[in-house]
Scaffold this active site. Sequence first.
Site, PDB file in Angstrom:
ATOM      1  N   GLY A  39       1.262   2.963  -7.651  1.00 32.68           N
ATOM      2  CA  GLY A  39       1.259   1.942  -8.635  1.00 32.68           C
ATOM      3  C   GLY A  39       1.290   0.741  -7.420  1.00 32.68           C
ATOM      4  CG  ASP A  42       7.924  -5.742  -5.638  1.00 28.47           C
ATOM      5  OD1 ASP A  42       8.312  -5.032  -4.881  1.00 28.47           O
ATOM      6  OD2 ASP A  42       7.054  -7.813  -5.564  1.00 28.47           O
ATOM      7  CG  ASP A  43       3.996  -1.512 -10.266  1.00 29.58           C
ATOM      8  OD1 ASP A  43       4.625  -2.481 -10.653  1.00 29.58           O
ATOM      9  OD2 ASP A  43       2.524  -0.875 -10.159  1.00 29.58           O
ATOM     10  N   PRO A 120       2.913   3.682  -0.397  1.00 26.50           N
ATOM     11  CG  PRO A 120       2.490   2.829   1.402  1.00 26.50           C
ATOM     12  CD  PRO A 120       2.492   3.675   0.677  1.00 26.50           C
ATOM     13  CB  SER A 484     -29.502  -7.930  29.794  1.00 26.89           C
ATOM     14  OG  SER A 484     -30.749  -8.532  30.764  1.00 26.89           O
ATOM     15  CB  ALA A 486     -27.164  -4.495  35.570  1.00 27.78           C
ATOM     16  CB  SER A 556     -26.829   2.437  26.627  1.00 24.78           C
ATOM     17  OG  SER A 556     -27.181   2.820  27.949  1.00 24.78           O
TER      18      SER A 556
END
Length: 643
Positions: A39, A42-43, A120, A484, A486, A556
Amino acid sequence: MAARSEDPVYKTDALIAEDIDAYLEQHQHKSMLRFITCGSVDDGKSTLIGRLLYDSKMIFEDQLAALEADSKRVGTQGQNIDFALLVDGLAAEREQGITIDVAYRFFSTEKRKFIVADTPGHEQYTRNMVTGASTADLAVILIDARKGVLVQTRRHSYLAHLIGIRNIVLAVNKMDLVDYSRERFDEIVADYRAFAESIGIEGFVPIPISGLAGDNIATKSQTTPWYEGPTLIDHLETVEVDLADTREKPFRMAVQWVNRPNLDFRGFSGQIAAGTVRPGDQVRVLPSGKVSRIERIVTFSGDLDKAVAGQSVTLTFSDEIDCSRGDVIAAAEDPPQAADQFEATLVWMAEEALVPGRSYWLKLGTRTVSATVQPPKYQVNVNSMDRLAAKTLDLNAIGVAEIHTDRDMVFEPYKADGEAAPNTALGGFILIDKMSNGTVAAGMLNFALRRSQNVHRQALAIDKPTRSALKNQTPKVLWFTGLSGAGKSTVANLVEQRLVRMNRHTFLLDGDNIRHGLNKDLGFEESDRIENIRRVGEVAKLMADAGLIVLTAFISPFRAERDMVRAMLDEGEFVEVFVDTPLEVAEERDVKGLYKKAREGKLKNFTGIDSPYEPPEDPDIRIDTTELSPEEAADMIVAKLIP
C-alpha cells in the site's frame, strides 16, 4: 531405574518431552501461507506485521524488552510498543520511520504457518514490492482510513494482480483515527471496488482494522459492532491456497542440474513446476523434442512411485538422450511451446532506463539467454489505466514490448486462458544487465509472436566450412573500435591491403560508408547507435558465413553491443581490435572537424564529448597509436592474425 521411573519429576519431564514431540509433529504438517503487506507509505504495514507477531506470541521476552526500550528511544507517543520496529531492521528505516527493504518474517498460529513480506510504500522502492509479491499467495492491501485510495494503493494492487495474486485483503487501517466510522469504511471499499473491477480483480475481502490498537486483527473488536466479517488472522488461517490446480496441469520440470556422480548413474535434477510424474511415463525434452520414458524418480530418502508439483527430484530416463541444464522435461503428449520472439509485460526496476535494442540476459526458469527489447508498444498509467505512448521505460514503469531472444526458449504464457494460477515457472522472467549483472526488470510472457512460429530457417547444402575451404582461409571478423579520429579506418584499410596481397578474400565495412546506405535511417541517439551495430553485426555474420575475412571500423561505444556481435559469431571468429587513442590526441587530429562542432554544441550525442565511450576491458588486440604508426599497427595485426 524402576524407582526413578516412579519419580513424579521424572514423569513430568517425560510428559513434557511427549508434548514437545506432539507439538513439533503438528507444526510440521501445518500448511504454509506466504503473503505480503503493501500500500502507500505510512499506511501502517510494518505496524500491522508487528502486531501479528505480537498477537501470535512470536516475540521472546528479551526481544519484547528491547522493543520497549527502542520505542521509548524513538519517542513513540500514546503506546508502550512501536510494533513497526519489529520489522524495520535498517537504521535508515528506523530513523525515517519508513520501510525501504523487503522484510520477511515468520510466525505461526495453531492452524497455519506464515511467511509475511513487508514491502515498501514509497514509489521509488516499488521494485522491492515486486520482489516480495513474486512468491506470495495473498496480498494485504492497506489503506489509511483518513486518506482513502491513493495512487500507490492502485499501483500495488495492479502489480499484485499483474503478478497473479488471486487472494486480496483490503485492510482499512487506522479506523481508530476516524472514530470507527462505518460510513468512512463503506466509502473506501466502494472506491476500491470500482478500481479493482477496472483492472480485473474479481473479488477481495475488506476488513476494518487498527494495527496499533489491535482491532479485528486477532479478535473481533467491540468498537466495530457493525462489522460481521472475519478477523484478519481468521481469514489468513482459512483462506484456500490449493496446489491441486498446479498438480492437475501437464507435467513440467526445468532441469537445474545434471546429476552424474559416477559412470553408472545419470539423472536430471530440478523442482517439478506442474503436474505429476511416475516411472514409465513418456516425456519429451525441450527444446530438442527428444522422447523417452521415466525409469526412476530418485530422492535423498529413496525412490518414489510418484512425484507431484512442488517436489524436488532427480529423474532418470530409459534411453540415453541429450538433456542439460535449462532444458524442460514435459509430458510427451502435451508439451509447452518454444519460440524466440514474444510479447511481454515488463516492470522496469533499474535507475537506468530501458535501452531498446540493447542486449540483456533473460533468465526464465533455469535457462539464461541473450535478449533484446524492442521499443515499448505502450506504457500503463496505473492511476487511470490509460495506455500511453513510450519510447523507453523508466524506473517503476510498467509497459508492454516485444522481446527477441538469440535462441528458442521453452515457455508458457504467464496467464493462460481459463487458468486462475499464473505459470510462474515457464512464464515469468527477469532481465539482467550484462555489464553490471544487476536485475533491471521483471517480466511476464504474454504470447509468442506468430512470425516466430511461421518463419523457419532453411537448411542449405553449401555451408561455411565449404565456402572457407574454397577460399583457403579461416573466416574472421576484425572489429576495430575506438574514438572518432583514433585511426580505425586508416589502420583497417592498411590491414585489408596487406591481406589482399596475401591472396586473402576480404571485405571492409566502414562506419561512415554504412550510414550512407544500409543505416542511413538511423540517427545518433543511444538506441540508434545500438541498432546501427546490430545491423552491422548481422551483415558481418553473413559475410563470415560466406568465408570472408571481414574488417569493420566503427566507434561502437558500448561494450554490451560489441559483446552482442561476438555472441552472433562462432567461437574465436570475433577479433576485437582496440585502437587506443587518448581523447586529447583524437581531438587534436579532428580531421573532419567533428570535435569542434561538438564542443560548440552544434553536434549532439558525440562520443567522448556528451556521449560515453566504454573502452574494451580485455581486447584481443590493442593498438596504441601514440607509439605505433598506422603501418606498424597494420603489420602487427596481420602478424597476429596470420602467423
